[in-house]
Design a protein around this motif. Sequence first.
Motif, PDB file in Angstrom:
ATOM      1  N   UNK A 212      -2.348   5.936  -2.510  1.00 54.39           N
ATOM      2  CA  UNK A 212      -3.517   6.680  -2.085  1.00 54.39           C
ATOM      3  C   UNK A 212      -3.036   7.956  -1.411  1.00 54.39           C
ATOM      4  N   UNK A 213      -3.960   8.955  -1.311  1.00 57.30           N
ATOM      5  CA  UNK A 213      -3.568  10.233  -0.732  1.00 57.30           C
ATOM      6  C   UNK A 213      -4.185  10.350   0.652  1.00 57.30           C
ATOM      7  N   UNK A 214      -3.342  10.731   1.609  1.00 57.27           N
ATOM      8  CA  UNK A 214      -3.831  10.915   2.969  1.00 57.27           C
ATOM      9  C   UNK A 214      -3.604  12.354   3.375  1.00 57.27           C
ATOM     10  N   UNK A 215      -4.664  13.007   3.828  1.00 60.15           N
ATOM     11  CA  UNK A 215      -4.542  14.389   4.291  1.00 60.15           C
ATOM     12  C   UNK A 215      -4.800  14.439   5.776  1.00 60.15           C
ATOM     13  N   UNK A 216      -3.881  15.049   6.509  1.00 57.49           N
ATOM     14  CA  UNK A 216      -4.101  15.201   7.937  1.00 57.49           C
ATOM     15  C   UNK A 216      -4.267  16.675   8.249  1.00 57.49           C
ATOM     16  N   UNK A 217      -5.471  17.049   8.705  1.00 57.58           N
ATOM     17  CA  UNK A 217      -5.817  18.449   8.968  1.00 57.58           C
ATOM     18  C   UNK A 217      -5.786  19.320   7.722  1.00 57.58           C
ATOM     19  N   UNK A 218      -5.803  18.718   6.537  1.00 57.45           N
ATOM     20  CA  UNK A 218      -5.889  19.495   5.300  1.00 57.45           C
ATOM     21  C   UNK A 218      -6.970  18.862   4.426  1.00 57.45           C
ATOM     22  N   UNK A 219      -7.419  19.660   3.446  1.00 57.70           N
ATOM     23  CA  UNK A 219      -8.519  19.179   2.607  1.00 57.70           C
ATOM     24  C   UNK A 219      -8.125  19.208   1.141  1.00 57.70           C
TER      25      UNK A 219
ATOM     26  N   UNK B 267       0.876  -1.183   0.000  1.00 62.15           N
ATOM     27  CA  UNK B 267       0.000   0.000   0.000  1.00 62.15           C
ATOM     28  C   UNK B 267       0.904   1.221   0.000  1.00 62.15           C
ATOM     29  N   UNK B 268       0.682   2.099  -0.971  1.00 67.75           N
ATOM     30  CA  UNK B 268       1.545   3.283  -1.050  1.00 67.75           C
ATOM     31  C   UNK B 268       0.758   4.534  -0.666  1.00 67.75           C
ATOM     32  N   UNK B 269       1.452   5.507  -0.130  1.00 68.98           N
ATOM     33  CA  UNK B 269       0.780   6.721   0.340  1.00 68.98           C
ATOM     34  C   UNK B 269       1.476   7.995  -0.121  1.00 68.98           C
ATOM     35  N   UNK B 270       0.630   9.001  -0.389  1.00 67.97           N
ATOM     36  CA  UNK B 270       1.111  10.379  -0.517  1.00 67.97           C
ATOM     37  C   UNK B 270       0.500  11.080   0.682  1.00 67.97           C
ATOM     38  N   UNK B 271       1.333  11.615   1.558  1.00 64.98           N
ATOM     39  CA  UNK B 271       0.818  12.201   2.803  1.00 64.98           C
ATOM     40  C   UNK B 271       0.931  13.720   2.766  1.00 64.98           C
ATOM     41  N   UNK B 272      -0.187  14.386   3.058  1.00 67.10           N
ATOM     42  CA  UNK B 272      -0.147  15.852   3.163  1.00 67.10           C
ATOM     43  C   UNK B 272      -0.655  16.249   4.545  1.00 67.10           C
TER      44      UNK B 272
ATOM     45  N   UNK C  39      -9.133  12.064   4.223  1.00 67.78           N
ATOM     46  CA  UNK C  39      -8.701  13.202   5.029  1.00 67.78           C
ATOM     47  C   UNK C  39      -9.190  12.998   6.459  1.00 67.78           C
ATOM     48  N   UNK C  40      -8.309  13.241   7.411  1.00 67.91           N
ATOM     49  CA  UNK C  40      -8.654  13.029   8.821  1.00 67.91           C
ATOM     50  C   UNK C  40      -8.130  14.154   9.690  1.00 67.91           C
ATOM     51  N   UNK C  41      -8.777  14.290  10.846  1.00 69.01           N
ATOM     52  CA  UNK C  41      -8.322  15.286  11.817  1.00 69.01           C
ATOM     53  C   UNK C  41      -7.803  14.606  13.082  1.00 69.01           C
TER      54      UNK C  41
END
Length: 446
Positions: free
Chosen positions: A398-405, A345-350, A423-425
């Motif tokens: 997949x793209x993961x956003x933490x506190x961003x949209x 599983x690959x991630x792009x994290x923002x 996206x998660x907070x």
Amino acid sequence: MGHVDHGKTTLLDYLRKSAIAAGEAGGITQHIGAFSVSLANSDQPVTFLDTPGHAAFSNMRSRGAHMTDIVVLVVAADDGVMPQTIEAIKHAQDADVPIIVAVNKCDKPQANPNRIKEMLLKHSVQVEDFGGDIQAVEISALKGDNVDALIENILTLAEVLDLRAPTDGPAEARVVESQSEKGRGMTASVLVKNGTLKVGDIIVAGTTWGKVKSMTSDLGKPVKEAGPGDPVKVAGWKELPNAGDLALQVETEALAKEIIANRAQRVKQQKALQDIRVINEKRIQHNEETQEHNAERKQYAREVYRYYRGLRKDYPLEEQYLTKPSVPDPAEVAHKQQYRGPPTLRFVVKGDVSGTITAVVDALLALPQKKVRLEVVSHGVGAIVESDIQMAKSCEAMVIGFNVKADRTVQRVAKYLKVPVETHRVIYHLIDAVKQRMLDTMEPEY
Ligand code: GDP
């Protein structure tokens, strides 16, 4: 405006001659793309835009229609409504500029003004004689017959339309043409629309600006001020403005420079956006082609598989191997798949700040990775943008956003490219979501 040879130049020449006659003696007229004419018994000058009539200048003529308050449509009474007549009507209508028809060459014996008016009806130009509200004046530009009546009609229409503009407030003008002149530097003829332009004013047009060094009228006289409707040649530009540009007066040089810098930046950004759009289109097309290609390959594989099954039934084993074509045996492929190792599983994290990103990445990579491997292909601060989606797409991440949209456009792109975005907070929620994805990814165990 009008078709070639219908008499525009002749009419303008006649008008210009009367303008010179009315002007003070000794003035050397200048071609500045526009000139003013006053009727003997009126103090209201009419300014004519003097744009070239050749087909190649269609563009410029449409700009002309946008610059004027009224279009004088010249139609030769011995010819008729021709392609450029129709084009001129279209330009005027597009620009929402009212038309006055000058039915020209009425001195000619074969002139048939009524035929012209009838032909115009077909192009939604309904003249008064036919119950419409468009005026048609029968003139001879060559002899000057009825040209006064044409001007009077223009003035009346201007009055009816209540065409007026304020003479105070910051000046606003349209660039008619511009050129670099020996001794004068960069000059531009402008037609003032609002306000009063004065020597010393600072003006901005497109991505250039200038400080009005001098102004010259169409009669070649230096002028200090120009009000609405006045055509003047302005010297003092830093660079040549484009014909059709709006020239606006601004308070200070600093403001002019700021506006120019902003506009230049915007032009650059628009170009960059355009480039991205082109690249995206190419990429989407490429993806579609790849999908098509993959579908073809799958179809082919299916056929090969059927072929094998057929062989297996009908032939002894040895023969299967002898006739084996150079495509992989599906059984072999399945076997290999069993041993190819765990899926990834690959991630792009923002994230909103770099600290949280590190925390998210650490938390992710701390998850047990025996059955599904985890890999962070990229991480960065800021909202989720299109390039993140593209990066994810190209790495099957997949793209993961933490506190961003991700905004609506980005979400649409993601949906289109089938890139999952989460996206998660709350970090625990994020980790739970990833765990669920890991479970989904795991190969079923039987
Ligand atoms: P443009 O291409 O629309 O600018 O047309 P011109 O003004 O060059 O005119 C084309 C030809 O028609 C010239 O030979 C003019 O002398 C002639 N012409 C223009 N107006 C009249 C007119 O009112 N009567 C007559 N008899 N000839 C005219």
